[in-house]
Design an enzyme around this catalytic site. Structure first.
Site, PDB file in Angstrom:
ATOM      1  N   ASP A 145      -3.156 -18.210  -0.312  1.00 28.53           N
ATOM      2  CA  ASP A 145      -4.185 -18.830  -1.168  1.00 28.53           C
ATOM      3  C   ASP A 145      -4.914 -19.933  -0.397  1.00 28.53           C
ATOM      4  O   ASP A 145      -6.137 -20.054  -0.434  1.00 28.53           O
ATOM      5  CB  ASP A 145      -3.579 -19.342  -2.485  1.00 28.53           C
ATOM      6  CG  ASP A 145      -2.305 -20.162  -2.298  1.00 28.53           C
ATOM      7  OD1 ASP A 145      -1.772 -20.198  -1.164  1.00 28.53           O
ATOM      8  OD2 ASP A 145      -1.843 -20.776  -3.281  1.00 28.53           O
ATOM      9  N   ASP A 153     -12.333  -9.231   3.814  1.00 29.47           N
ATOM     10  CA  ASP A 153     -13.622  -9.214   3.106  1.00 29.47           C
ATOM     11  C   ASP A 153     -14.162 -10.636   2.973  1.00 29.47           C
ATOM     12  O   ASP A 153     -15.362 -10.884   3.118  1.00 29.47           O
ATOM     13  CB  ASP A 153     -13.463  -8.611   1.701  1.00 29.47           C
ATOM     14  CG  ASP A 153     -13.713  -7.102   1.695  1.00 29.47           C
ATOM     15  OD1 ASP A 153     -13.456  -6.471   2.734  1.00 29.47           O
ATOM     16  OD2 ASP A 153     -14.161  -6.575   0.657  1.00 29.47           O
ATOM     17  N   TYR A 191       0.822  -1.206   0.000  1.00 30.69           N
ATOM     18  CA  TYR A 191       0.000   0.000   0.000  1.00 30.69           C
ATOM     19  C   TYR A 191       0.862   1.264   0.000  1.00 30.69           C
ATOM     20  O   TYR A 191       0.417   2.321  -0.440  1.00 30.69           O
ATOM     21  CB  TYR A 191      -0.907   0.036   1.233  1.00 30.69           C
ATOM     22  CG  TYR A 191      -2.248  -0.649   1.039  1.00 30.69           C
ATOM     23  CD1 TYR A 191      -2.319  -1.984   0.672  1.00 30.69           C
ATOM     24  CD2 TYR A 191      -3.435   0.044   1.241  1.00 30.69           C
ATOM     25  CE1 TYR A 191      -3.543  -2.615   0.516  1.00 30.69           C
ATOM     26  CE2 TYR A 191      -4.662  -0.570   1.093  1.00 30.69           C
ATOM     27  CZ  TYR A 191      -4.710  -1.900   0.718  1.00 30.69           C
ATOM     28  OH  TYR A 191      -5.916  -2.508   0.559  1.00 30.69           O
ATOM     29  N   ASP A 237      -6.388  -7.110   3.657  1.00 29.54           N
ATOM     30  CA  ASP A 237      -7.518  -6.434   3.011  1.00 29.54           C
ATOM     31  C   ASP A 237      -8.408  -7.468   2.331  1.00 29.54           C
ATOM     32  O   ASP A 237      -9.625  -7.478   2.498  1.00 29.54           O
ATOM     33  CB  ASP A 237      -6.976  -5.433   1.976  1.00 29.54           C
ATOM     34  CG  ASP A 237      -8.103  -4.729   1.237  1.00 29.54           C
ATOM     35  OD1 ASP A 237      -9.056  -4.295   1.902  1.00 29.54           O
ATOM     36  OD2 ASP A 237      -8.029  -4.639  -0.004  1.00 29.54           O
ATOM     37  N   LYS A 252       3.059 -15.426   1.697  1.00 34.38           N
ATOM     38  CA  LYS A 252       3.246 -16.120   0.412  1.00 34.38           C
ATOM     39  C   LYS A 252       4.739 -16.431   0.303  1.00 34.38           C
ATOM     40  O   LYS A 252       5.433 -16.019  -0.639  1.00 34.38           O
ATOM     41  CB  LYS A 252       2.732 -15.218  -0.728  1.00 34.38           C
ATOM     42  CG  LYS A 252       2.654 -15.883  -2.082  1.00 34.38           C
ATOM     43  CD  LYS A 252       1.578 -16.946  -2.198  1.00 34.38           C
ATOM     44  CE  LYS A 252       1.660 -17.637  -3.563  1.00 34.38           C
ATOM     45  NZ  LYS A 252       0.783 -18.829  -3.642  1.00 34.38           N
TER      46      LYS A 252
HETATM   47  C1  IPM Z   1     -10.345  -1.563   3.945  1.00 31.59           C
HETATM   48  C2  IPM Z   1     -10.620  -0.820   2.679  1.00 31.59           C
HETATM   49  C3  IPM Z   1      -9.475   0.122   2.402  1.00 31.59           C
HETATM   50  C4  IPM Z   1      -8.233  -0.716   2.216  1.00 31.59           C
HETATM   51  C5  IPM Z   1      -9.690   1.056   1.225  1.00 31.59           C
HETATM   52  C6  IPM Z   1     -10.941   1.875   1.387  1.00 31.59           C
HETATM   53  C7  IPM Z   1      -8.509   1.958   0.992  1.00 31.59           C
HETATM   54  O1  IPM Z   1     -10.834  -1.727   1.651  1.00 31.59           O
HETATM   55  O2  IPM Z   1     -10.128  -0.898   4.977  1.00 31.59           O
HETATM   56  O3  IPM Z   1     -10.320  -2.794   3.923  1.00 31.59           O
HETATM   57  O4  IPM Z   1      -7.964  -1.238   1.133  1.00 31.59           O
HETATM   58  O5  IPM Z   1      -7.488  -0.864   3.184  1.00 31.59           O
HETATM   59 MG    MG Z   2     -10.930  -3.744   2.241  1.00 30.75          MG
END
Ligand code: IPM
Ligand code: MG
Length: 576
Positions: free
Chosen positions: A434, A462, A350, A458, A401
């Site tokens: 993975d 999700d 990042y 990240d 990884k």
């Molecule tokens: C998260 C979000 C952020 C990230 C974005 C909004 C920059 O997806 O906090 O997971 O990628 O870290």
């Molecule tokens: Mg995110």
């Protein structure tokens, strides 16, 4: 409390079973009489006849047993709705020890707590002792030796008894529970002093400190509507629970651009750097396309993460009871899931340089990003994960990884070394990213704490979020290292993002943001009980059927404000 080591005295039989604590002391006597005054009322119903005269059928009334300090009783002595006063009255009556085949559990605990020794012996042995007492002359005596764990009968028989070691030690030293705890005071002090250094956020602030400065940055998309509900919850904790909170709010993102021509106006930035904690809504909106590229070059959320050095990101994922159906995974797969994903948040790809898009000599464009980690960056996030695991099941799965990336190989090496040197109590495993993605949806219960680098965290968070049924439910906290006062900066945000497709419709789920404030109560305020109060209120609202559209499964759903109402209603209804 008086210590109990050995005791010799007159012993009286009470050959009755199930003498309950109401029989020992009538509750109405406790209204007028306190500890130290209860002797005359002990065993009242057995001791006196209706005309008030002593009942000679009650053995301790008989001249030969007068002044007994040991009682030999039948099965289940002290049963019933025990009260500590029963033990007080027995002691006020002059008793120091009771021998019986069994006792009420609470009565047993109360006895030890107050210095009355309950001795359990098999029924036939108790019967034998009663027979000896009856056969012996006036004032038959028993000796009780707690050091040797023995009862000596009038005929000279030594009867061994068993007793819990800890309780025995406490009686020998005359320590009740508080006394026992205080015995370890120096150990406790040392533990707390060490722990304060290791995990200062757990302890919060001392009363002498001023109010905690909370900054609301609602931001883009659904941010404003969900943060409005969070604000009501924060105000409730401030006003109804008396938490010292200084609450401010500043514009951030598109709203700030529209008002001041900057996504992060100076006033907002000053508030960000001055706050103890930030309650953040969301960032991202199609409107960003409409502002000059230069103005949006820097992502302002990433800027806060970087400049405040918020490198620790906890993303707890657990299945809310009642929401198993909201997950796309089968209930038997997600049931009981309870994990925290610890994401490194201020390093890696990042932020790594070189980065950017260039044009090659032949005219093709080329983009580059750099996944870079220095050892100390890995070590500090691994430490945070190990510390967290110590407060949970003690298992950490480190995800990398390492089979392809050097950054992964270093990651694995540093995490393992730290575990071996400083956290031998932690059960550490390593997993390729993975495989982890697959394991999260295949068997999520296997995870306790996952620690991983920024980009993997990240993506995996999700993925893990779907276990909870909806992204809308999940909170997160991002924290810095501690400053010289042991304080950490923190930013609390739901992980769902700005959801521009439903922004402004009033249907977004505010629970991820509300639960993020629960994390704030836990980590910034150091008030785990208040955090649990809020989490429980959310759970009760869900249990009572409150659902926003994202978790309603097509059934009738509440608006954002109605969900806020439901949580506040539960908070107000809760007692204590
Ligand atoms: C998260 C979000 C952020 C990230 C974005 C909004 C920059 O997806 O906090 O997971 O990628 O870290
Ligand atoms: Mg995110």
């Amino acid at each position: 409390m008086q210590p109990f080591t050995t005791h010799a005295g007159t012993a009286a039989p009470l050959p009755r079973t199930n003498v309950d604590t109401d029989t020992v002391i009538r509750i109405d006597r406790l209204i007028e009489h306190g500890r130290g005054e209860l002797g005359p009322y002990c065993f009242e119903a057995l001791r006196y006849r209706p005309d008030g005269a002593e009942d000679p059928d009650f053995p301790p009334n008989q001249p030969r047993y007068r002044g007994a300090s040991i009682l030999v009783a039948g099965d289940n002595f002290g049963c019933g709705s025990s009260r500590e006063a029963a033990v007080w009255s027995l002691m006020d009556y002059g008793l120091r020890c009771i021998i019986a085949p069994s006792f009420g559990d609470i009565f047993t605990a109360n006895s030890f707590q107050n210095g009355l020794l309950p001795i359990r012996l098999p029924g036939e042995i108790v019967d034998g002792i009663m027979a000896e007492l009856a056969a012996d002359g006036a004032a038959p005596r028993l000796s009780v030796d707690l050091v040797a764990r023995e009862v000596l009968t009038p005929s000279g028989k030594r009867i061994a008894f068993e007793i819990d070691d800890e309780r025995r030690d406490a009686l020998l030293e005359g320590l009740d529970e508080i006394g026992l705890t205080l015995k370890d005071a120096s150990m406790i002090d040392k533990f707390q002093a060490d722990d304060r250094i290791a995990r200062p956020w757990v302890y919060g602030k001392t009363a002498a400190n001023q109010a905690t400065r909370l900054l609301i940055l609602a931001g883009d998309g659904i941010g404003p509507e969900i943060l409005r509900e969070v604000r009501r919850v924060v105000e409730w904790f401030r006003d109804a629970r008396g938490l010292p909170i200084d609450l401010e709010e500043e514009l951030f993102g598109i709203a700030a651009w529209n008002a001041h021509g900057s996504l992060m106006p100076e006033a907002t930035w000053n508030a960000v750097t001055g706050a103890d904690a930030i309650l953040f809504g969301a960032i991202g909106s199609p409107d960003y396309e409409k502002i000059p590229a230069e103005a949006r070059k820097v992502d302002q959320l990433l800027r806060m993460r970087k400049e405040l050095d918020l490198f620790i990101n906890y993303r707890p994922v657990s299945l809310t009871p009642g929401l198993a159906d909201a997950s796309t995974l089968r209930p038997e797969v997600v049931d009981g899931t309870d994990m925290v994903l610890v994401r490194e948040l201020s390093g890696g790809i990042y932020f790594g340089t070189p980065r950017g898009i260039t044009t090659l000599p032949d005219g093709r464009r080329q983009a580059v990003n750099t996944l870079v980690y220095a050892e100390d960056e890995i070590r500090r996030i691994a430490r945070a994960a190990f510390e967290l695991a110590r407060t949970r099941a003690g298992r950490v799965c480190s995800v990398d990884k390492a089979n392809v990336l050097e950054s992964g190989a270093l990651w694995r090496d540093v995490v393992q070394k730290l575990r071996d040197e400083s956290y031998p109590d932690i059960d550490l495993s390593h997993m390729y990213v993975d495989n982890c993605a697959m394991q999260l949806v295949r068997a999520p219960r296997q995870f306790d704490v996952i620690v991983t680098e920024n980009l993997f965290g990240d993506i995996l968070s999700d993925c893990a979020a779907m276990i909870a049924g909806s992204l809308g439910m999940l909170p997160s906290v991002s924290m810095s290292a501690e400053d010289e006062d042991g304080k950490r900066k923190a930013l609390y945000e739901p992980i769902h993002g700005s959801a521009p497709d439903i922004a402004g419709k009033g249907i977004a789920n505010p629970l991820g943001a509300i639960l993020s404030f629960a994390l704030c109560l836990r980590y910034t305020f150091g008030l785990p009980q208040e955090a649990a109060r809020l989490e429980a209120a959310v759970q009760r609202a869900i249990a009572a059927g409150a659902r926003t559209a994202d978790i309603a499964g097509g059934a009738k759903s509440l608006s954002t404000v109605q969900m806020g109402d439901a949580v506040l209603g539960e908070l107000m209804r809760a007692k204590g």
